[in-house]
Each structure stands twice: as structure tokens, then as C-alpha cells.
Design a protein around this motif. Structure first.
Motif, PDB file in Angstrom:
ATOM      1  N   ASN A  28       0.890  -0.978   0.044  1.00 36.95           N
ATOM      2  CA  ASN A  28       0.075  -0.116  -0.106  1.00 36.95           C
ATOM      3  C   ASN A  28       0.744   1.238   0.163  1.00 36.95           C
ATOM      4  O   ASN A  28       1.738   1.294   0.597  1.00 36.95           O
ATOM      5  N   ASN A  29       0.441   2.136  -0.934  1.00 34.29           N
ATOM      6  CA  ASN A  29       1.372   3.473  -0.784  1.00 34.29           C
ATOM      7  C   ASN A  29       0.232   4.366   0.162  1.00 34.29           C
ATOM      8  O   ASN A  29      -0.819   4.760  -0.613  1.00 34.29           O
ATOM      9  N   PRO A  30       0.568   4.773   1.195  1.00 31.75           N
ATOM     10  CA  PRO A  30      -0.259   5.532   1.840  1.00 31.75           C
ATOM     11  C   PRO A  30      -0.662   6.996   1.509  1.00 31.75           C
ATOM     12  O   PRO A  30      -1.452   7.615   1.755  1.00 31.75           O
ATOM     13  N   GLN A  31       0.582   7.641   0.641  1.00 38.51           N
ATOM     14  CA  GLN A  31       0.450   8.825   0.113  1.00 38.51           C
ATOM     15  C   GLN A  31      -1.047   9.057  -0.775  1.00 38.51           C
ATOM     16  O   GLN A  31      -1.438  10.194  -0.872  1.00 38.51           O
ATOM     17  N   PHE A  32      -1.472   8.009  -1.365  1.00 31.85           N
ATOM     18  CA  PHE A  32      -2.684   8.008  -2.106  1.00 31.85           C
ATOM     19  C   PHE A  32      -3.797   6.996  -1.820  1.00 31.85           C
ATOM     20  O   PHE A  32      -4.574   6.527  -2.335  1.00 31.85           O
ATOM     21  N   THR A  33      -3.867   6.897  -0.479  1.00 36.68           N
ATOM     22  CA  THR A  33      -4.768   6.056   0.344  1.00 36.68           C
ATOM     23  C   THR A  33      -5.474   7.051   1.200  1.00 36.68           C
ATOM     24  O   THR A  33      -4.989   7.721   2.059  1.00 36.68           O
ATOM     25  N   ASP A  34      -6.824   6.800   1.130  1.00 37.87           N
ATOM     26  CA  ASP A  34      -7.754   7.356   2.542  1.00 37.87           C
ATOM     27  C   ASP A  34      -9.018   6.513   2.546  1.00 37.87           C
ATOM     28  O   ASP A  34      -8.964   5.263   2.366  1.00 37.87           O
ATOM     29  N   ASP A  35      -9.991   7.059   2.967  1.00 37.62           N
ATOM     30  CA  ASP A  35     -11.390   6.164   3.279  1.00 37.62           C
ATOM     31  C   ASP A  35     -12.038   6.049   2.094  1.00 37.62           C
ATOM     32  O   ASP A  35     -12.994   5.186   2.160  1.00 37.62           O
ATOM     33  N   THR A  36     -11.524   6.207   1.024  1.00 39.80           N
ATOM     34  CA  THR A  36     -12.333   6.206  -0.371  1.00 39.80           C
ATOM     35  C   THR A  36     -11.564   5.645  -1.380  1.00 39.80           C
ATOM     36  O   THR A  36     -12.119   5.020  -2.345  1.00 39.80           O
ATOM     37  N   ALA A  37     -10.296   5.197  -1.158  1.00 46.41           N
ATOM     38  CA  ALA A  37      -9.304   4.831  -2.004  1.00 46.41           C
ATOM     39  C   ALA A  37      -8.045   4.334  -1.540  1.00 46.41           C
ATOM     40  O   ALA A  37      -7.600   5.077  -0.411  1.00 46.41           O
ATOM     41  N   ALA A  38      -7.391   3.157  -2.113  1.00 48.28           N
ATOM     42  CA  ALA A  38      -6.136   2.485  -1.736  1.00 48.28           C
ATOM     43  C   ALA A  38      -5.392   2.432  -3.160  1.00 48.28           C
ATOM     44  O   ALA A  38      -5.723   1.992  -3.927  1.00 48.28           O
ATOM     45  N   MET A  49      -5.578   1.214  -8.254  1.00 47.95           N
ATOM     46  CA  MET A  49      -6.321   1.900  -7.183  1.00 47.95           C
ATOM     47  C   MET A  49      -7.619   1.596  -7.231  1.00 47.95           C
ATOM     48  O   MET A  49      -8.531   1.014  -7.985  1.00 47.95           O
ATOM     49  N   LEU A  50      -7.759   0.966  -5.668  1.00 44.66           N
ATOM     50  CA  LEU A  50      -8.852   0.484  -5.201  1.00 44.66           C
ATOM     51  C   LEU A  50     -10.085   1.667  -5.018  1.00 44.66           C
ATOM     52  O   LEU A  50      -9.527   2.522  -3.967  1.00 44.66           O
ATOM     53  N   LEU A  51     -11.220   1.451  -5.336  1.00 39.18           N
ATOM     54  CA  LEU A  51     -11.978   2.789  -5.213  1.00 39.18           C
ATOM     55  C   LEU A  51     -13.319   2.477  -4.562  1.00 39.18           C
ATOM     56  O   LEU A  51     -14.078   1.453  -5.299  1.00 39.18           O
ATOM     57  N   THR A  52     -13.899   2.913  -3.580  1.00 40.76           N
ATOM     58  CA  THR A  52     -15.107   2.584  -2.888  1.00 40.76           C
ATOM     59  C   THR A  52     -16.151   2.769  -4.227  1.00 40.76           C
ATOM     60  O   THR A  52     -15.928   3.752  -5.048  1.00 40.76           O
ATOM     61  N   HIS A  53     -17.533   2.377  -4.074  1.00 40.28           N
ATOM     62  CA  HIS A  53     -18.216   2.651  -5.272  1.00 40.28           C
ATOM     63  C   HIS A  53     -18.788   4.018  -5.366  1.00 40.28           C
ATOM     64  O   HIS A  53     -18.766   4.595  -6.411  1.00 40.28           O
ATOM     65  N   ALA A  54     -18.729   4.805  -4.174  1.00 46.23           N
ATOM     66  CA  ALA A  54     -19.029   6.202  -4.257  1.00 46.23           C
ATOM     67  C   ALA A  54     -18.043   6.936  -4.929  1.00 46.23           C
ATOM     68  O   ALA A  54     -18.117   7.866  -5.747  1.00 46.23           O
ATOM     69  N   LYS A  55     -16.592   6.716  -4.626  1.00 42.70           N
ATOM     70  CA  LYS A  55     -15.403   7.403  -5.508  1.00 42.70           C
ATOM     71  C   LYS A  55     -15.452   6.786  -6.634  1.00 42.70           C
ATOM     72  O   LYS A  55     -15.316   7.947  -7.467  1.00 42.70           O
ATOM     73  N   TRP A  56     -15.725   5.602  -7.007  1.00 42.92           N
ATOM     74  CA  TRP A  56     -15.660   5.133  -8.368  1.00 42.92           C
ATOM     75  C   TRP A  56     -16.864   6.069  -9.389  1.00 42.92           C
ATOM     76  O   TRP A  56     -16.533   6.493 -10.370  1.00 42.92           O
TER      77      TRP A  56
END
Length: 134
Positions: A28-38, A49-56
Motif C-alpha cells: 500500500n502507498n499511504p500517500q494515495f490512500t484514504d477512506d475512499t481509495a487505496a 487504485m481500489l475505489l469505493t463505489h461512491a468514489k468510482w
């Protein structure tokens, strides 16, 4: 600038998907990770980039892929046949599905396909360096 690829995937459960990809060998690169994406790193130039459905849905108005459908199969090279097998074993242990297609062993190339928690298809492959043209 080095050419890179960022593969964006919608996921239903971001923490579980992040753990799944870590078990496969991504970091994981924490620089580009938050509660909506990893941002999950496979190599210096391959990122998922793993994106929550809302982020997607902020990126496209197209519908989310349906379970059981397939738009693309992404292939990742591994250093050995054992590494290919390890990736599939890790997928099963984390809730994914191994061998969604028949194993492929052509001698010079070995591959096994798996599906992640959301049904995204990956193929881990190994190719004999001696068989690759020089």
C-alpha cells in the motif's frame, strides 16, 4: 517520466480489498490512500487504485460492473511457477476464487487466473526467460 499504469477498480469493501491485495503481494502507498481509495503497488510502474463505489462514481456515470461479468483480465508476471501458485493460494485464503479458468501450463509459460473479492479477474503468469527471444 517513466510510463506507468494505474488500474482503477471499484470495490464493495475497501479495507477487505486492501487486505486481499496485500496478501497477493501488493504494498500500500499511504500517500494515495484514504477512506475512499487505496493505492496498491505491484511494481515501480504498476499501481492498482481500489475505489469505493461512491468514489468510482465520481469518475464515471457508467454502471458498476455486475457480479459474474468480465470486461478485462489483467495479467501480472511472477518470478516462478511457485509464485503463481502462491498468488492463487493467497487469493483463496482471503475470500477470492482461484482457477476461474483452467490452469495453463505450456512448459515455457504457466498461468492461473483468479478473481478478487469483487470478481475482478487477474492472471498470474510465469514465463521461462530462456524461452523468450533474445
Amino acid at each position: 517520466m517513466t510510463k506507468s499504469i494505474f488500474i482503477n477498480l471499484p470495490v464493495a469493501d475497501l479495507p477487505k480489498s486492501k487486505a486481499f491485495y496485500e496478501a497477493l503481494g501488493f504494498t500500500n502507498n499511504p500517500q494515495f490512500t484514504d477512506d475512499t481509495a487505496a493505492c496498491m503497488v505491484w511494481s515501480e510502474s504498476i499501481f492498482v487504485m481500489l475505489l469505493t463505489h461512491a468514489k468510482w462514481q465520481t469518475f464515471t456515470s457508467r454502471p458498476l460492473p455486475q457480479s459474474g461479468s468480465s470486461e478485462v483480465m489483467l495479467a501480472l508476471t511472477c518470478n516462478s511457477k511457485d509464485a503463481v501458485d502462491h498468488m492463487n493460494d493467497a487469493a483463496v485464503k482471503c475470500g477470492g476464487t482461484a482457477d476461474i479458468n483452467p490452469k495453463q501450463d505450456l512448459g515455457f509459460m504457466y498461468g492461473r487466473a483468479l478473481a478478487d473479492l469483487d470478481g475482478h479477474i487477474w492472471e498470474a503468469i510465469w514465463m521461462d526467460p530462456a524461452a523468450i527471444g533474445s
